[in-house]
Design a protein around this motif. Structure first.
Motif, PDB file in Angstrom:
ATOM      1  N   MET A  16       0.962  10.293   5.983  1.00 11.99           N
ATOM      2  CA  MET A  16       1.300   9.178   5.102  1.00 11.99           C
ATOM      3  C   MET A  16       2.130   8.160   5.865  1.00 11.99           C
ATOM      4  O   MET A  16       2.675   8.458   6.927  1.00 11.99           O
ATOM      5  CB  MET A  16       2.045   9.674   3.854  1.00 11.99           C
ATOM      6  N   SER A  17       2.204   6.964   5.337  1.00 15.75           N
ATOM      7  CA  SER A  17       2.901   5.891   6.039  1.00 15.75           C
ATOM      8  C   SER A  17       4.407   6.056   5.948  1.00 15.75           C
ATOM      9  O   SER A  17       4.943   6.624   4.985  1.00 15.75           O
ATOM     10  CB  SER A  17       2.502   4.532   5.445  1.00 15.75           C
ATOM     11  N   GLY A  18       5.096   5.536   6.962  1.00 14.76           N
ATOM     12  CA  GLY A  18       6.553   5.568   6.953  1.00 14.76           C
ATOM     13  C   GLY A  18       7.119   4.751   5.816  1.00 14.76           C
ATOM     14  O   GLY A  18       8.165   5.094   5.240  1.00 14.76           O
ATOM     15  N   GLU A  19       6.421   3.664   5.459  1.00 17.25           N
ATOM     16  CA  GLU A  19       6.880   2.828   4.350  1.00 17.25           C
ATOM     17  C   GLU A  19       6.886   3.610   3.043  1.00 17.25           C
ATOM     18  O   GLU A  19       7.805   3.490   2.227  1.00 17.25           O
ATOM     19  CB  GLU A  19       5.970   1.599   4.218  1.00 17.25           C
ATOM     20  N   SER A  20       5.849   4.437   2.846  1.00 22.36           N
ATOM     21  CA  SER A  20       5.778   5.251   1.630  1.00 22.36           C
ATOM     22  C   SER A  20       6.860   6.322   1.611  1.00 22.36           C
ATOM     23  O   SER A  20       7.484   6.587   0.577  1.00 22.36           O
ATOM     24  CB  SER A  20       4.396   5.910   1.517  1.00 22.36           C
ATOM     25  N   ILE A  21       7.102   6.942   2.763  1.00 22.93           N
ATOM     26  CA  ILE A  21       8.152   7.959   2.846  1.00 22.93           C
ATOM     27  C   ILE A  21       9.492   7.373   2.429  1.00 22.93           C
ATOM     28  O   ILE A  21      10.217   7.949   1.615  1.00 22.93           O
ATOM     29  CB  ILE A  21       8.246   8.524   4.277  1.00 22.93           C
ATOM     30  N   PHE A  22       9.809   6.206   2.982  1.00 23.06           N
ATOM     31  CA  PHE A  22      11.109   5.609   2.672  1.00 23.06           C
ATOM     32  C   PHE A  22      11.175   5.162   1.217  1.00 23.06           C
ATOM     33  O   PHE A  22      12.237   5.247   0.588  1.00 23.06           O
ATOM     34  CB  PHE A  22      11.375   4.417   3.589  1.00 23.06           C
ATOM     35  N   PHE A  23      10.069   4.709   0.652  1.00 25.31           N
ATOM     36  CA  PHE A  23      10.046   4.302  -0.753  1.00 25.31           C
ATOM     37  C   PHE A  23      10.386   5.491  -1.648  1.00 25.31           C
ATOM     38  O   PHE A  23      11.183   5.371  -2.582  1.00 25.31           O
ATOM     39  CB  PHE A  23       8.675   3.736  -1.128  1.00 25.31           C
ATOM     40  N   TYR A  24       9.796   6.641  -1.343  1.00 25.28           N
ATOM     41  CA  TYR A  24      10.097   7.831  -2.143  1.00 25.28           C
ATOM     42  C   TYR A  24      11.529   8.319  -1.901  1.00 25.28           C
ATOM     43  O   TYR A  24      12.171   8.863  -2.819  1.00 25.28           O
ATOM     44  CB  TYR A  24       9.097   8.939  -1.837  1.00 25.28           C
ATOM     45  N   MET A  25      12.028   8.117  -0.704  1.00 23.16           N
ATOM     46  CA  MET A  25      13.434   8.438  -0.442  1.00 23.16           C
ATOM     47  C   MET A  25      14.338   7.588  -1.318  1.00 23.16           C
ATOM     48  O   MET A  25      15.346   8.070  -1.859  1.00 23.16           O
ATOM     49  CB  MET A  25      13.761   8.204   1.037  1.00 23.16           C
ATOM     50  N   ARG A  45       0.845  -1.191   0.000  1.00 20.19           N
ATOM     51  CA  ARG A  45       0.000   0.000   0.000  1.00 20.19           C
ATOM     52  C   ARG A  45       0.879   1.240   0.000  1.00 20.19           C
ATOM     53  O   ARG A  45       1.417   1.638   1.036  1.00 20.19           O
ATOM     54  CB  ARG A  45      -0.939  -0.017   1.209  1.00 20.19           C
ATOM     55  N   LEU A  46       1.013   1.835  -1.143  1.00 17.76           N
ATOM     56  CA  LEU A  46       1.857   3.019  -1.326  1.00 17.76           C
ATOM     57  C   LEU A  46       0.976   4.248  -1.471  1.00 17.76           C
ATOM     58  O   LEU A  46       0.029   4.265  -2.260  1.00 17.76           O
ATOM     59  CB  LEU A  46       2.726   2.857  -2.575  1.00 17.76           C
ATOM     60  N   ASP A  47       1.268   5.290  -0.685  1.00 15.76           N
ATOM     61  CA  ASP A  47       0.510   6.536  -0.790  1.00 15.76           C
ATOM     62  C   ASP A  47       0.831   7.207  -2.123  1.00 15.76           C
ATOM     63  O   ASP A  47       1.983   7.574  -2.381  1.00 15.76           O
ATOM     64  CB  ASP A  47       0.879   7.472   0.364  1.00 15.76           C
ATOM     65  N   LEU A  48      -0.202   7.382  -2.941  1.00 16.03           N
ATOM     66  CA  LEU A  48       0.003   7.892  -4.297  1.00 16.03           C
ATOM     67  C   LEU A  48      -0.679   9.230  -4.549  1.00 16.03           C
ATOM     68  O   LEU A  48      -0.692   9.701  -5.678  1.00 16.03           O
ATOM     69  CB  LEU A  48      -0.520   6.864  -5.323  1.00 16.03           C
TER      70      LEU A  48
END
Length: 309
Positions: free
Chosen positions: A182-191, A64-67
């Motif tokens: 937004m989720s921490g997982e999404s933040i790191f994915f964009y990082m 689940r990625l924040d888009l």
């Protein structure tokens, strides 16, 4: 990882984990360049090491990625500010004295604290304020190495150092702000995406006229060391989620050099000079005060991240 309890001392667990990972990374980060693998290529390797942890935590979040546009903007801002600051640093150290540049950059938590205080309305108790003050006093001492001559070329290096300091200070602020919606997982994915996006620039900055070590102690060793950096960045995201930026930023920035110094003392038998010993003492006191500060947890974390993976 986001299943960790958002109450109590969860922020401290992630912050301490970041301190340990970055402390170990800092102790060995210079090994690869010393063995002939340029720092610009180390950046490229670091960008690649961001991929496995980003995919693992995203998989744990059921992909689940924040888009939404806001999440993409904040996520990429966090990544580009961090990675962009690193690229500017590569150029900065060629224009001025490292012993002055790094103390300036180390003060990036001042930017984070100011933004968090005025824009997020974060506050902390007396112990926290004392810990923040001690941490800010300690940070410049870690990289201050008096040398004869500064090798500086004009004042460009000073302005560039301020840019790096601002980038990393604002990055931490954006990281905290992004965790609110937004989720921490999404933040790191964009990082991870931002780091990869700037990798071609780092590659282009590499001086291939000099020999490049492509052996096992080149890119492979760099990957092992930089994975610690990547994992530390991941745990930092969650430290900001559950804790106040006004506390997490100085704790992570002061604690990591403390761990690095201890490792250097044990492994290499390097005894810090009196200035660094004073800085280590300040960092230790600051870390303890920030760790026991009862108002360091973000009491809004539960409500603001409810429903996030």
């Amino acid at each position: 990882m986001s299943a960790a309890a958002a109450t109590g001392r969860a922020w401290l667990f992630y912050a301490i984990t970041t301190v340990v990972l970055w402390g170990i990374w800092g102790a060995f980060s210079s090994v690869s360049p010393e063995r002939g693998f340029p720092e610009t290529l180390v950046y490229c390797v670091w960008a690649l090491t961001m991929i496995p942890p980003a995919l693992i935590v995203l998989a744990q979040a059921r992909w689940r990625l924040d888009l939404n546009p806001r999440a993409i903007f904040y996520g990429m801002a966090v990544g580009l500010l961090g990675a962009g600051g690193q690229l500017v640093l590569f150029y900065t150290v060629t224009r001025g004295p490292a012993y002055l540049i790094f103390p300036i950059i180390s003060l990036s938590p001042i930017v984070t604290i100011a933004l968090s205080f005025f824009l997020l309305g974060e506050r902390t108790g007396k112990l926290g304020m004392l810990g923040i003050l001690l941490a800010l006093m300690a940070l410049p001492t870690f990289d201050f190495i008096p040398q004869s001559g500064d090798g500086a070329q004009g004042s460009t290096w000073f302005l560039l150092a301020l840019i790096v300091m601002a980038c990393w200070g604002i990055q931490a602020f954006f990281m905290k702000s992004a965790n609110n919606f937004m989720s921490g997982e999404s933040i790191f994915f964009y990082m991870m995406l931002a780091g990869l996006a700037l990798a071609p620039i780092a590659y282009a900055m590499t001086d291939f006229s000099r020999p490049v070590n492509m052996g096992l102690d080149g890119p492979l060793l760099a990957a092992g060391i930089q994975l610690l950096n990547a994992l530390g960045a991941l745990t930092l995201v969650f430290a900001f989620r559950y804790g106040k930026a006004i506390v997490v930023a100085p704790l992570s920035n002061a604690g990591a050099p403390l761990v690095t110094a201890v490792i250097a003392l044990i492994v290499a038998g390097v005894v810090p000079n009196s200035l660094k010993l004073a800085g280590l003492a300040l960092a230790l006191c600051a870390s303890v005060l920030l760790a026991i500060e009862p108002d360091a947890a973000d009491e809004t974390a539960d409500d603001e991240t409810e429903g996030q993976p």
